[in-house]
Design a protein around this motif. Structure first.
Motif, mmCIF file in Angstrom:
data_model
loop_
_atom_site.group_PDB
_atom_site.id
_atom_site.type_symbol
_atom_site.label_atom_id
_atom_site.label_comp_id
_atom_site.label_asym_id
_atom_site.label_seq_id
_atom_site.Cartn_x
_atom_site.Cartn_y
_atom_site.Cartn_z
ATOM 1 N N ASP A 140 0.811 -1.089 -0.057
ATOM 2 C CA ASP A 140 0.081 -0.017 -0.085
ATOM 3 C C ASP A 140 0.859 1.368 -0.004
ATOM 4 N N LEU A 141 1.820 1.239 0.846
ATOM 5 C CA LEU A 141 2.612 2.513 0.841
ATOM 6 C C LEU A 141 3.442 2.772 -0.531
ATOM 7 N N GLY A 142 4.039 1.620 -1.034
ATOM 8 C CA GLY A 142 4.692 1.826 -2.252
ATOM 9 C C GLY A 142 3.653 2.279 -3.226
ATOM 10 N N VAL A 143 2.514 1.821 -3.391
ATOM 11 C CA VAL A 143 1.572 2.686 -4.351
ATOM 12 C C VAL A 143 1.063 4.063 -4.148
ATOM 13 N N ALA A 144 1.031 4.279 -2.842
ATOM 14 C CA ALA A 144 0.732 5.681 -2.492
ATOM 15 C C ALA A 144 1.879 6.506 -2.690
ATOM 16 N N ALA A 145 3.112 6.177 -2.534
ATOM 17 C CA ALA A 145 4.167 6.846 -3.206
ATOM 18 C C ALA A 145 4.449 7.189 -4.559
ATOM 19 N N MET A 146 4.062 6.187 -5.272
ATOM 20 C CA MET A 146 4.179 6.270 -6.657
ATOM 21 C C MET A 146 3.249 7.263 -7.052
ATOM 22 N N GLN A 147 1.890 6.965 -6.654
ATOM 23 C CA GLN A 147 0.778 7.999 -6.887
ATOM 24 C C GLN A 147 1.183 9.488 -6.516
ATOM 25 N N GLU A 148 1.989 9.661 -5.299
ATOM 26 C CA GLU A 148 2.129 10.976 -5.100
ATOM 27 C C GLU A 148 3.312 11.504 -6.040
ATOM 28 N N ILE A 149 4.407 10.821 -6.549
ATOM 29 C CA ILE A 149 5.312 11.399 -7.441
ATOM 30 C C ILE A 149 4.846 11.230 -8.647
ATOM 31 N N GLY A 150 3.729 10.509 -9.056
ATOM 32 C CA GLY A 150 2.900 10.607 -10.721
ATOM 33 C C GLY A 150 3.176 9.600 -11.325
ATOM 34 N N ILE A 151 2.114 8.936 -11.678
ATOM 35 C CA ILE A 151 2.288 7.650 -12.659
ATOM 36 C C ILE A 151 1.139 7.836 -13.711
ATOM 37 N N THR A 152 1.279 7.287 -14.582
ATOM 38 C CA THR A 152 0.374 7.460 -16.130
ATOM 39 C C THR A 152 -0.699 6.589 -15.669
ATOM 40 N N ALA A 153 -1.859 6.859 -16.654
ATOM 41 C CA ALA A 153 -3.047 5.995 -16.344
ATOM 42 C C ALA A 153 -2.665 4.493 -16.890
ATOM 43 N N GLN A 154 -1.723 4.312 -17.605
ATOM 44 C CA GLN A 154 -1.656 3.000 -18.164
ATOM 45 C C GLN A 154 -0.962 2.171 -16.981
ATOM 46 N N GLU A 155 0.220 3.051 -16.317
ATOM 47 C CA GLU A 155 0.696 2.438 -15.315
ATOM 48 C C GLU A 155 -0.119 2.178 -14.040
ATOM 49 N N GLN A 156 -0.936 3.107 -13.904
ATOM 50 C CA GLN A 156 -2.039 2.953 -12.642
ATOM 51 C C GLN A 156 -2.836 1.731 -12.778
ATOM 52 N N ALA A 157 -3.171 1.609 -14.030
ATOM 53 C CA ALA A 157 -4.091 0.346 -14.537
ATOM 54 C C ALA A 157 -3.233 -0.977 -14.039
ATOM 55 N N MET A 158 -1.876 -1.080 -14.308
ATOM 56 C CA MET A 158 -1.273 -2.162 -14.053
ATOM 57 C C MET A 158 -0.953 -2.377 -12.881
ATOM 58 N N VAL A 159 -1.080 -1.153 -12.037
ATOM 59 C CA VAL A 159 -0.877 -1.501 -10.479
ATOM 60 C C VAL A 159 -2.229 -1.834 -9.914
ATOM 61 N N ASP A 160 -3.431 -1.456 -10.533
ATOM 62 C CA ASP A 160 -4.708 -1.972 -10.180
ATOM 63 C C ASP A 160 -4.948 -3.627 -10.365
ATOM 64 N N GLU A 161 -4.259 -3.538 -11.534
ATOM 65 C CA GLU A 161 -4.670 -5.388 -11.781
ATOM 66 C C GLU A 161 -3.541 -6.199 -10.927
ATOM 67 N N MET A 162 -2.380 -5.781 -10.651
ATOM 68 C CA MET A 162 -1.639 -6.610 -9.780
ATOM 69 C C MET A 162 -2.143 -6.650 -8.583
ATOM 70 N N ALA A 163 -2.459 -5.239 -7.956
ATOM 71 C CA ALA A 163 -3.364 -5.259 -6.652
ATOM 72 C C ALA A 163 -4.520 -6.517 -6.535
ATOM 73 N N SER A 164 -5.310 -6.450 -7.777
ATOM 74 C CA SER A 164 -6.564 -7.394 -7.787
ATOM 75 C C SER A 164 -6.223 -8.724 -7.874
ATOM 76 N N LEU A 165 -4.893 -9.108 -8.568
ATOM 77 C CA LEU A 165 -4.636 -10.486 -8.454
ATOM 78 C C LEU A 165 -4.102 -10.802 -7.201
ATOM 79 N N SER A 166 -3.229 -9.836 -6.616
ATOM 80 C CA SER A 166 -2.937 -10.027 -5.281
ATOM 81 C C SER A 166 -4.020 -10.497 -4.380
ATOM 82 N N ASN A 167 -5.111 -9.486 -4.270
ATOM 83 C CA ASN A 167 -6.026 -9.975 -3.603
ATOM 84 C C ASN A 167 -6.908 -11.259 -3.601
ATOM 85 N N ASN A 168 -6.668 -11.618 -4.772
ATOM 86 C CA ASN A 168 -7.293 -13.056 -5.181
ATOM 87 C C ASN A 168 -6.329 -14.307 -4.607
ATOM 88 N N LEU A 169 -5.233 -13.854 -4.261
ATOM 89 C CA LEU A 169 -4.277 -14.977 -3.696
ATOM 90 C C LEU A 169 -4.645 -15.134 -1.840
#
Length: 559
Positions: A93-122
């Motif tokens: 969570d802290l890594g994602v928040a830090a990246m969002q604060e620095i600034g990431i693109t929508a594509q990169e944010q979608a990848m993060v969300d997908e990885m988070a969703s897959l991680s939640n499935n585990l």
């Protein structure tokens, strides 16, 4: 006069171009600083994004490793580590928040969300595995975390991780490269502007050296020649409409005017040297040279007036100098006679001074002898005083002896009475007291003899006392008489001292008088020499006055 651009305009144009180039360089430097700052920020953001992406990914991998370790070993530590990451550390969570604060693109944010969703499935699979471990079903737990479903999800997460990292690295690298290219372009432009400024400065130096410095050096050398009075020195510069050209034109005009004035002054002075004083000065002088024209006119007027007066005065000086020569000769003769008389008087005063000095010496000798005699009399007076004191002491001692004789008489009288009493007592004793009666008779006889002897001694002492009194009286009279003699001797010594002092003062006065006469003699001799010199000078003055008159008559004066 040929046309030329003014140096001030040319310098202003070139310096304006240089100033504009420098201003552009300053603006580019500010831009370069801003780009460098953006580049530094982009590099830092790239590092932070990569770090936090790895933090997010490492958090997911950490959970997978801990749950598999717990399923394999059943160690409670791995269970606690798993939930500590979920509940406390929260690296994902802290890594994602830090990246969002620095600034990431929508594509990169979608990848993060997908990885988070897959991680939640585990999470259900991992929780089921841990529950199986707690129930003691280790094989089933391992099936959960190493099964095909779990491995498929972790493989997808790993693929997304690598894709996310590649996308993130590519984007940040492109941003850094763009800023680096922009920084290099600005640096190149700054360098080109520096070259331009250098070229402009070289052009300015060349123009300054050719059109300003060299003409100024030539003007300096020419002004140096003018300051040394050389107006004929070569001056190759030609005038034009520029500032230096106008200065050159002024120098040519100055040389021409100075030559004209010098030529006119030289001509007038040459004629004046030949005795032509009836000249007139023209009125074509200009500016600061007009006072010279006025001064030369005044000089001619003053010379004409002065030479006329000198011509008139020369005759008067000649007549007066002849009379002065006659008077000076008379004064010289009188001074010589006066000097002779003063020398005779000085010789007489010197003889008198020698006699007074001899008298002064005799008076000093008499003073010393008188003082010696007074000292001897004073010593005698002291001796007489001592003698009188001794006589007084003898008289006192005689009086003391008289008292002792009186005591002896009293003792003799008492002894005689005692002998009588002894004789009476012996008579009363009868035969027994005969021997004592004999002793009493002897004692009485001795007392009588002592009384007679005391009486004789008293008579002798009385005679001595009388003689001592007489000697004391004579000593006192002698002392008084000697004291009077000493007093008279002191008075005589004082009189001799006064005489000697007067003689010394007279000798000093005569010495001063002799010196004064010598000075008077020197002054008289000096006056005599001065009178002779004055007579000779008067004769010479007469001759010079004649020559002066002849010299003045050579000038051709006005009127």
């Amino acid at each position: 006069m040929k046309k030329a651009m003014n140096q001030s305009k040319l310098n202003f144009l070139l310096n304006g171009i240089s100033f504009a180039a420098l201003l552009c360089m300053i603006l580019l430097l500010f831009a370069y600083g801003s780009v460098k700052k953006d580049l530094s920020d982009a590099t830092e953001d790239r590092f932070n994004l990569t770090y936090n992406a790895n933090r997010f990914m490492n958090g997911s991998a950490y959970l997978t490793n801990e749950v598999r370790a717990y399923a394999a070993t059943g160690d409670q530590t791995h269970y606690d580590n798993y939930w500590n990451e979920i509940n406390n550390l929260k690296n994902r969570d802290l890594g994602v928040a830090a990246m969002q604060e620095i600034g990431i693109t929508a594509q990169e944010q979608a990848m993060v969300d997908e990885m988070a969703s897959l991680s939640n499935n585990l999470v259900p699979l991992e929780e089921g595995a841990m529950e199986q471990v707690q129930a003691g079903q280790m094989a089933e737990a391992l099936e959960y975390v190493y099964g095909s479903d779990y491995n498929s999800v972790t493989a997808n997460i790993t693929s997304l991780k690598q894709q996310f990292l590649d996308t993130l690295d590519k984007r940040t690298q492109e941003e850094v490269s763009a800023l680096t290219f922009k920084s290099d372009v600005i640096t190149l432009i700054i360098f080109l502007f520096m070259v331009l400024v250098g070229i402009i400065q070289l052009v300015v130096m060349n123009i300054t050296n050719k059109r300003i410095l060299k003409p100024i050096i030539a003007v300096r050398d020419q002004m140096g020649e003018i300051s040394r009075g050389n107006l004929s020195a070569e001056f190759p510069l030609e005038p034009d409409t520029s500032e230096i050209g106008m200065l050159v034109q002024s120098i040519h005009e100055t040389k021409s005017e100075l030559k004209k004035y010098i030529s006119d002054i030289n001509s007038k002075l040459a004629q004046m040297a030949q005795g032509k004083m009836d000249l007139s000065i023209g009125n074509d002088y200009r500016g600061e040279f007009q006072p010279i024209q006025k001064a030369m006119s005044q000089i001619l007027d003053s010379l004409n007036k002065a030479l006329s007066q000198i011509n008139q005065t020369a005759g008067q000086v000649s007549a007066e100098s002849e009379k002065m020569a006659s008077d000076s000769q008379t004064l010289s003769n009188g001074a010589v006679a006066q000097a002779s008389a003063v020398e005779e008087l000085s010789a007489s005063i010197q003889d008198l001074s020698s006699q007074v000095n001899s008298t002064s010496q005799d008076a000093d000798n008499a003073r010393r002898l008188s003082m010696d005699a007074a000292a001897q009399l004073e010593a005698c007076n002291q001796k007489m005083a001592d003698l009188t004191t001794a006589m007084d002491d003898i008289s006192k001692s005689s009086q003391q002896i008289s008292g002792i004789i009186k005591t002896i008489e009293d003792i003799s009288f008492q002894t005689n009475i005692l002998a009588l009493n002894a004789a009476v007592e012996a008579a009363r004793a009868g035969t027994a007291g005969k021997g004592f009666a004999v002793v009493a008779d002897e004692v009485q006889s001795l007392a009588n003899k002592s009384s007679e002897a005391a009486q004789n001694i008293t008579n002798l002492i009385q005679t001595s006392i009388n003689l001592v009194k007489h000697g004391t009286t004579l000593s006192a009279d002698s002392t008084q008489t000697l004291a009077q003699g000493v007093s008279k001797a002191m008075q005589s010594t004082q009189l001799v001292e006064n005489i000697a002092q007067s003689a010394r003062e007279q000798a000093e006065s005569l010495t001063q008088l002799t010196q004064g006469m010598e000075q008077i003699s020197e002054v008289v001799q000096t006056n005599a020499a001065a009178a002779e010199s004055s007579a000779a000078s008067a004769q010479e003055l007469r001759a010079q006055a004649g020559e002066l008159k002849d010299s003045v008559q050579r000038f051709r004066l006005r009127g």
